[in-house]
Design an enzyme around this catalytic site. Sequence first.
Site, PDB file in Angstrom:
ATOM      1  N   CYS A   1       9.269   8.007   0.171  1.00  0.00           N
ATOM      2  CA  CYS A   1       9.131   8.095  -1.297  1.00  0.00           C
ATOM      3  C   CYS A   1       8.234   9.432  -1.551  1.00  0.00           C
ATOM      4  CB  CYS A   1       9.371   7.265  -2.047  1.00  0.00           C
ATOM      5  SG  CYS A   1       7.582   6.348  -1.898  1.00  0.00           S
TER       6      CYS A   1
ATOM      7  N   HIS B   1       3.878   0.345   5.377  1.00  0.00           N
ATOM      8  CA  HIS B   1       4.373  -0.783   6.642  1.00  0.00           C
ATOM      9  C   HIS B   1       5.092  -0.193   7.709  1.00  0.00           C
ATOM     10  CE1 HIS B   1       4.165  -3.733   3.221  1.00  0.00           C
ATOM     11  NE2 HIS B   1       3.067  -3.979   3.994  1.00  0.00           N
TER      12      HIS B   1
ATOM     13  N   HIS C   1      -0.059   1.366  -4.340  1.00  0.00           N
ATOM     14  CA  HIS C   1       0.015   0.379  -5.293  1.00  0.00           C
ATOM     15  C   HIS C   1      -0.872   0.366  -6.457  1.00  0.00           C
ATOM     16  CE1 HIS C   1       2.696  -1.660  -2.352  1.00  0.00           C
ATOM     17  NE2 HIS C   1       1.897  -1.719  -1.612  1.00  0.00           N
TER      18      HIS C   1
ATOM     19  N   CYS D   1      -0.106   5.668  -6.372  1.00  0.00           N
ATOM     20  CA  CYS D   1       1.149   6.685  -6.666  1.00  0.00           C
ATOM     21  C   CYS D   1       1.141   7.128  -8.208  1.00  0.00           C
ATOM     22  CB  CYS D   1       2.372   5.906  -6.834  1.00  0.00           C
ATOM     23  SG  CYS D   1       3.920   6.949  -6.825  1.00  0.00           S
TER      24      CYS D   1
ATOM     25  N   HIS E   1       2.065  -9.609  -5.947  1.00  0.00           N
ATOM     26  CA  HIS E   1       2.175  -8.269  -5.607  1.00  0.00           C
ATOM     27  C   HIS E   1       0.925  -7.306  -5.957  1.00  0.00           C
ATOM     28  CE1 HIS E   1       3.461  -4.273  -4.564  1.00  0.00           C
ATOM     29  NE2 HIS E   1       4.398  -4.767  -3.602  1.00  0.00           N
TER      30      HIS E   1
ATOM     31  N   GLU F   1       0.603  -4.456  -6.671  1.00  0.00           N
ATOM     32  CA  GLU F   1       0.800  -3.340  -7.910  1.00  0.00           C
ATOM     33  C   GLU F   1       0.627  -4.267  -9.132  1.00  0.00           C
ATOM     34  OE1 GLU F   1       4.523  -1.142  -7.793  1.00  0.00           O
ATOM     35  OE2 GLU F   1       4.460  -1.319  -9.810  1.00  0.00           O
TER      36      GLU F   1
ATOM     37  N   THR G   1       7.340  -0.986 -10.600  1.00  0.00           N
ATOM     38  CA  THR G   1       8.142   0.223 -10.198  1.00  0.00           C
ATOM     39  C   THR G   1       9.366  -0.282  -9.321  1.00  0.00           C
ATOM     40  OG1 THR G   1       6.566   0.286  -8.477  1.00  0.00           O
ATOM     41  CG2 THR G   1       6.104   1.779 -10.399  1.00  0.00           C
TER      42      THR G   1
HETATM   43 FE1  F3S Z   1       7.356   5.563  -4.116  1.00  0.00          FE
HETATM   44 FE2  F3S Z   1       5.520   5.835  -6.115  1.00  0.00          FE
HETATM   45 FE3  F3S Z   1       8.381   4.893  -6.511  1.00  0.00          FE
HETATM   46  S1  F3S Z   1       5.104   4.842  -4.173  1.00  0.00           S
HETATM   47  S2  F3S Z   1       8.682   4.001  -4.811  1.00  0.00           S
HETATM   48  S3  F3S Z   1       7.647   6.894  -5.786  1.00  0.00           S
HETATM   49  S4  F3S Z   1       6.489   4.391  -7.527  1.00  0.00           S
END
Ligand code: F3S
Length: 240
Positions: free
Chosen positions: A12, A40, A74, A96, A124, A126, A162
């Site tokens: 992602c 992971h 996270h 992110c 978690h 995050e 998220t």
């Molecule tokens: Fe990836 Fe950020 Fe979404 S790490 S799953 S783009 S919140």
Amino acid sequence: MKIYIADYSGFCFGVKRAVGILENMVKNGEEAYTLGPIIHNPQVVEYFTQKGIKPIELNDLDSERKRNVVIRTHGIEPGLEKLLKDKGINVIDATCPFVKRVHKIAEEISKKGLMLIIIGEKDHPEVIGIKGHCFGKCVVVENKSEAEKVDNFDKAAVVVQTTQTQENVDKIMEILNQKGEIVEFYNTRCDATAKRQDAAKKLAKMVDVMLVIGGKNSANTNKLAVICEKEGARVYHIET
Ligand code: F3S
């Protein structure tokens, strides 16, 4: 034989960005720790370890010599960031941007004196990070039965971890709306996971065999394999 690649396969946006930050450090010859594995995926973690960037747990930090520490996608709570900086550590933030946005919202909500409800998993990283950005009243709700246990309130605002599913968010919101007035609702879900799952499901229906490539220790990858199996495809989860 025809081979199809599912839409959205691969990392992602947030993970791609974090891995890019590490790649740049490698290029510049910088050594560092990541606070926990960067993703992971044992091969990616091993690749970076060989290049001088390895995962570490917070408790082991004092005994080590490298002073660069990378924060994972996270994110972390401000208290932890301060603790790292107080130790003289150079913090490199690979949180992110979508998670960063939730941190900002949590702070704004606290400034307004509103109670914050986080829809997400309590333990978690995050969610722990988001909670840390809230300095007022804050409640974490993971599922429907936890929502039922929330005390009635006058006004509250809601943010979402998220990776939550829309289905879980809807079920929880239905109950929370009966507990008090939700004056601000921020659906901060990121649809990267959902898009990958939908694409894998669609493709699994069309093919005989699905090769799901990713870490055996990755919840996301395992889930993709299960989803494809449910669609009737013969599935191989391949890590190397
Ligand atoms: Fe990836 Fe950020 Fe979404 S790490 S799953 S783009 S919140």
